[in-house]
Motif scaffolding. Structure first.
Motif, PDB file in Angstrom:
ATOM      1  N   PHE A 186      -5.508   6.509  -3.296  1.00 42.67           N
ATOM      2  CA  PHE A 186      -5.834   7.365  -1.872  1.00 42.67           C
ATOM      3  C   PHE A 186      -7.003   6.352  -1.280  1.00 42.67           C
ATOM      4  O   PHE A 186      -6.935   6.396  -0.168  1.00 42.67           O
ATOM      5  N   GLY A 187      -7.892   5.647  -1.988  1.00 36.57           N
ATOM      6  CA  GLY A 187      -8.790   5.022  -1.418  1.00 36.57           C
ATOM      7  C   GLY A 187      -8.228   3.633  -0.652  1.00 36.57           C
ATOM      8  O   GLY A 187      -8.600   3.694   0.592  1.00 36.57           O
ATOM      9  N   PRO A 188      -7.506   2.744  -1.351  1.00 34.25           N
ATOM     10  CA  PRO A 188      -6.790   1.998  -0.490  1.00 34.25           C
ATOM     11  C   PRO A 188      -5.969   2.385   0.644  1.00 34.25           C
ATOM     12  O   PRO A 188      -5.659   1.784   1.717  1.00 34.25           O
ATOM     13  N   ALA A 189      -5.191   3.537   0.367  1.00 30.61           N
ATOM     14  CA  ALA A 189      -4.275   3.792   1.351  1.00 30.61           C
ATOM     15  C   ALA A 189      -5.212   4.325   2.794  1.00 30.61           C
ATOM     16  O   ALA A 189      -5.145   4.223   3.967  1.00 30.61           O
ATOM     17  N   ALA A 190      -6.336   5.026   2.258  1.00 30.86           N
ATOM     18  CA  ALA A 190      -7.525   5.532   3.585  1.00 30.86           C
ATOM     19  C   ALA A 190      -7.894   4.385   4.389  1.00 30.86           C
ATOM     20  O   ALA A 190      -7.952   4.299   5.617  1.00 30.86           O
ATOM     21  N   LEU A 191      -8.193   3.221   3.537  1.00 30.10           N
ATOM     22  CA  LEU A 191      -8.841   2.037   4.232  1.00 30.10           C
ATOM     23  C   LEU A 191      -7.823   1.416   4.925  1.00 30.10           C
ATOM     24  O   LEU A 191      -8.042   0.928   5.956  1.00 30.10           O
ATOM     25  N   THR A 192      -6.555   1.049   4.488  1.00 38.41           N
ATOM     26  CA  THR A 192      -5.374   0.764   5.351  1.00 38.41           C
ATOM     27  C   THR A 192      -5.161   1.436   6.654  1.00 38.41           C
ATOM     28  O   THR A 192      -4.975   0.888   7.769  1.00 38.41           O
ATOM     29  N   ARG A 193      -5.183   2.760   6.516  1.00 38.60           N
ATOM     30  CA  ARG A 193      -5.168   3.692   7.617  1.00 38.60           C
ATOM     31  C   ARG A 193      -6.259   3.223   8.632  1.00 38.60           C
ATOM     32  O   ARG A 193      -6.021   3.336   9.975  1.00 38.60           O
TER      33      ARG A 193
END
Length: 288
Positions: A119-126
């Motif tokens: 979820f952290g990497p997904a949020a940063l990517t978004r």
């Protein structure tokens, strides 16, 4: 955060790297700096980056970031864009290990690891994608593992988070290629990072029934610390070379152990698929 909103001048590409104070994050930051680039180095304890900032005062900005903090993610991305006007490379590197059999994990342990690795990497990517799309270029580097391709006893939770990240990233790569954005999934084997160091590996509560298969992992991973064959500096150089290539691979396995294990896993999966191919093909409505 640094407590300043002043605009800064970027040299080379602008990198945003999580977990930049140790292991692969630190090695990638050093490689980017050696290439003449600028690094926003994120860590939960940014003071551990003081030496790197002192050595490159005009090209390193340490920032405080826990990648499970959504508000913190938004603030770091906003500040980086305010300072430099762009983010050229996002490296989602922050992570940790968890050893245990599947029955031994608690829901809390599973959810916490998924927050950190998925979820952290997904949020940063978004958060960075709108800006990369607007500039028509960029790269997202996802630090996975050879355990993101296959799993084995004792690391099911870790592999599950990396499997999820790889699945998301494979779709992402196909979606953003049209905007000139690259996606690179890095799959290291055993490298001399702090991953297996004292206190770095969390351990689930032990059920003795699994000692025969999980016990060797519980003892073997910590004992491997400092003896791993992989060189993080060489890994970082390989990552930069892959990003600079005309055709950046989707996946980059690093280390002889990772390459051998992934090839072996692919061969075994192919044999199993062919063994059961006839059964699989027999299940369509029009199958004879």
């Amino acid at each position: 955060m640094t407590g300043t909103s002043e605009q800064k001048r970027a040299t080379g590409r602008v990198w945003l790297i999580t977990g930049a104070n140790s292991g692969f994050g630190r090695a990638i930051a050093e490689a980017a700096l050696a290439a003449g680039d600028t690094v926003v180095a994120a860590a939960r304890r940014p003071e551990t980056l003081d030496d790197l900032a002192a050595a490159h005062p005009d090209r390193v900005v340490p920032v405080r970031l826990d990648v499970t903090d959504q508000a913190g993610i938004a603030a770091v991305v906003a500040d980086t864009l305010l300072w430099y006007g762009r983010i050229d490379v996002l490296v989602n590197n922050a992570g940790r290990g968890l050893i245990g059999a599947v029955e031994e994990y608690t829901d809390r342990e599973l959810r916490d690891l998924m927050e950190l690795h998925f979820f952290g990497p997904a949020a940063l990517t978004r958060a960075v994608l709108p800006h990369m799309r607007a500039q028509g270029s960029g790269a997202v580097v996802q630090l996975s593992s050879m355990g993101g391709r296959f799993s084995f006893p004792g690391v099911g939770a870790y592999s599950a988070t990396k499997f999820a990240l790889e699945g998301l990233s494979e779709a992402l790569a196909l979606e953003v290629a049209q905007f000139g954005i690259k996606v690179l999934i890095v799959e290291p084997g055993a490298f001399r990072t702090s991953f297996a160091g004292a206190g770095a590996l969390a351990q689930a509560a032990v059920i003795p029934a699994y000692d025969s298969v999980v016990g060797p992992v519980r003892t073997g991973l910590p004992e491997s610390d400092g003896k791993q064959p992989g060189d993080p500096a060489k890994a970082a150089a390989a990552i930069l070379a892959a990003l600079d290539a005309e055709r950046t691979p989707l996946r980059l396995a690093l280390g002889n152990d990772a390459v051998d294990a992934i090839l072996g896993n692919l061969d075994a999966a192919g044999r199993e698929l062919r063994e059961w191919e006839k059964v699989g093909r027999s299940t369509d409505l029009d199958a004879e």
